[in-house]
Design an enzyme around this catalytic site. Sequence first.
Site, short mmCIF file in Angstrom:
data_model
loop_
_atom_site.label_atom_id
_atom_site.label_comp_id
_atom_site.label_asym_id
_atom_site.label_seq_id
_atom_site.Cartn_x
_atom_site.Cartn_y
_atom_site.Cartn_z
N GLY B 10 0.81 -1.21 0.00
CA GLY B 10 0.00 0.00 0.00
C GLY B 10 0.84 1.26 0.00
O GLY B 10 1.70 1.44 0.85
N GLY B 12 -0.33 4.35 0.33
CA GLY B 12 -1.11 5.46 0.88
C GLY B 12 -0.27 6.24 1.89
O GLY B 12 0.96 6.16 1.89
N PHE B 13 -0.95 6.96 2.77
CA PHE B 13 -0.23 7.79 3.74
C PHE B 13 0.67 6.95 4.64
O PHE B 13 1.84 7.26 4.83
CB PHE B 13 -1.22 8.58 4.60
N VAL B 79 -1.86 -8.08 -4.18
CA VAL B 79 -1.50 -9.09 -3.20
C VAL B 79 -2.65 -10.10 -3.11
O VAL B 79 -3.79 -9.72 -2.85
CB VAL B 79 -1.24 -8.47 -1.82
N GLU B 170 -18.43 17.79 2.17
CA GLU B 170 -17.64 18.47 1.15
C GLU B 170 -18.28 18.32 -0.23
O GLU B 170 -18.36 19.28 -1.00
CB GLU B 170 -16.21 17.93 1.15
N ASP B 299 -6.29 2.75 8.08
CA ASP B 299 -7.70 2.34 8.06
C ASP B 299 -7.88 0.83 8.10
O ASP B 299 -8.97 0.33 8.34
CB ASP B 299 -8.38 2.88 6.78
N ALA B 315 -5.73 10.84 7.93
CA ALA B 315 -4.40 10.78 7.33
C ALA B 315 -3.31 10.91 8.40
O ALA B 315 -2.30 10.22 8.35
CB ALA B 315 -4.26 11.87 6.28
#
Lengths: 423, 423
Positions: B10, B12-13, B79, B170, B299, B315
């Site tokens: 991953g 991501g962050f 994966v 948003e 997450d 994040a």
Amino acid sequence: MPAKKVIIVGGGFAGLKAARALGNKSDIAVTLIDRRNYHLFQPLLYQVATAGLSPAEISGPIRGILSQYKNISVFLDNVESVDLKNKKLQVPGQSLDYDYLILACGAKHSYFNHPEWEENAPGLKTLEQATEIRRRLLMAFELAEKESDTEKQKQHLTFVIVGAGPTGVELAGAIAEISRHTLMKDFRRIDPSRTRVLLIEAGPRILAAFDSELSRKAARDLEDLGVQIWTNTRVTDVKNTSVVLGEEIVKASTILWAAGVQPSSLNKILGTPLDRAGRVIIEKELCLKDHPEVFVLGDQACLMGEDGTPLPGLASVAMQQGVHAANQILRDVKSQPRRPFRYLDKGQMATIGRKKAIAQIHNLKFSGFFAWILWLFIHVYYLIGFKNKFFVIWQWAYAYLTLKRGARLIVDKEWRSQPKSSV
Amino acid sequence: MPAKKVIIVGGGFAGLKAARALGNKSDIAVTLIDRRNYHLFQPLLYQVATAGLSPAEISGPIRGILSQYKNISVFLDNVESVDLKNKKLQVPGQSLDYDYLILACGAKHSYFNHPEWEENAPGLKTLEQATEIRRRLLMAFELAEKESDTEKQKQHLTFVIVGAGPTGVELAGAIAEISRHTLMKDFRRIDPSRTRVLLIEAGPRILAAFDSELSRKAARDLEDLGVQIWTNTRVTDVKNTSVVLGEEIVKASTILWAAGVQPSSLNKILGTPLDRAGRVIIEKELCLKDHPEVFVLGDQACLMGEDGTPLPGLASVAMQQGVHAANQILRDVKSQPRRPFRYLDKGQMATIGRKKAIAQIHNLKFSGFFAWILWLFIHVYYLIGFKNKFFVIWQWAYAYLTLKRGARLIVDKEWRSQPKSSV
């Protein structure tokens, strides 16, 4: 007297110019129909395909571009048919009357009666095709990095571009640059600079529309970048991962099509004379012989230039024709006689890569860095919308200085979340 | 002693932070695996969905981001499974050994056991979903403009957002702004400002994670923009063009899903204890109880905070955990004892629209313009890559001043040239 109903089909260079020329004119009600909601600046499409620019940077919403003209309505629609006799246009669900019709539907790729080749060798006419090419291009390097079999790895690192017109040359040059500069440090197992870029041209030389001296210069510049040029070579078949050239077969994971174009399929159902390329043959006033109220412009039409050859498929031709057609309608309204179209040749240019281009304006010929600067400013100048101009300049400045590319995304076609995939 | 093999799943962050913390460290060989070639800055994804930003502006190629670290290899892969016992990871075609494994696969949308709803109500987790939402959003106005039946027109101009967390808020705020400002002058038949934006929340208030005073402020701001908020309202069915709320049915062409999330499906096959939400239960050191060499972050995992509730899916949590996991591996190598993870609460924020946001840092609460400026700078600061920071600021400055939006493109999923279509 009721306003004249003008329908424009196509929001490309010709259609948009015509619409603007008719914008806010009294006694004129314009409807512009396009199946896209945006105008696409096609001369820079290859930059999207090669991860240099984002789709939004070379396109703008047609509505936004024309919103200041109160007499213009824009509809997102497909034109199904045209009834020239009764002056009606058929779109899904309704038929629209017109007093004047401007057809500027452009062209798409031609695979010389081999539509099945498209799957294996996408062309570059739409944003979707550009992002698909970008996906295949970037994916090829990813697959090569994963591949242990050297033969397969070689295949992944071989890129074949069919057709050495401006688009083919620009694609070949950009791919060579990406492999030699942009991706240089990004991989651990493969050496992207070992990438093979093969530019295949059926004719005797690349950029045939240009002066032979310039096309030779361009060829040298491409070869400097590591591009292999095969002229006088005809493609006989395009398979999934190989191109067949008569006896020879070149294995390549990425094959791109920049060869022939054909006009909008609408031409076939118009019932008016077409030239051999399938383009509508138009009068000097840009209208149909039997239907002076119908204008056909740009790549969709064929008009002989002063030299007796058809006008080239250039943005400048389309734009000038758009303005001219609009003016003829305005002259009709003022019951003034129509005037024949005269193409003011603004020359042509092609870019080979960073710092290299060729330009030809009448007898003036430019190449190298100066031509590239010229190319850059002319393209930015004609790009619609201040914001886009501004952004593209910065993207280029950034790419020029860092050799990086701003839009290296491999985006799927599937948006639904995929349960099989784990990351 | 051979280098320790660290596999990070991953980009991501969490994964990216972990990779950077291990970058160019001796005795460590890192392999980062992601099924995307880019890192996505998810907090701004709603801006792509609402035509404010381009995909490339909120994402960067993982290879490029990590290319400076010679000990990190990046692979584009799925994966398939993890063999905790034998420390092996299965990807298509090969299995990879590891000494340390960092799983940071993030989360996707949860439709509460109604996967069939996704087709009618896309969520907002990926770029593909963002562009699909953008397509539906812009298309709805186009269809309304074409529609003569007022009932159908109303349906096209009704937008339902399910879930009033930050993303839902948003989206609702941005859609309301687009209809009231951006598109105001662009249509001739419809009045976009008559658009109905409905924000549906099952709970008693919007932005439940925030202080109730702030969430009330946010609700008022949304209503100022013309958003209708229905709290305590549960969605019982999502049909093609309508949402069923128990007795009530709301007809809407565009339905967006911002309700539940679920962790990566990889969790189900790990064979380790999961919490009710399906997240992996991890130790204070962020590793598995029985497998200290395996870390699960962001997450995908569940760790109780000091207040006894699970840490939020933010994040900042993911980033801090990424660094912490990397440091524990480095401590192992130096045979130093591990340390428990402590979340440094950096607060949270949500933006309602132009000039309006809310922010909460411990007991400090901000709202209105100042909070919006705060939101803007924090998001730009964390955005990866100077170029992107620069471009996003300019896009926003431009949108702020002109009320225009930079990326109003309706892009097809199909790239092949469509013979049926005429333009």
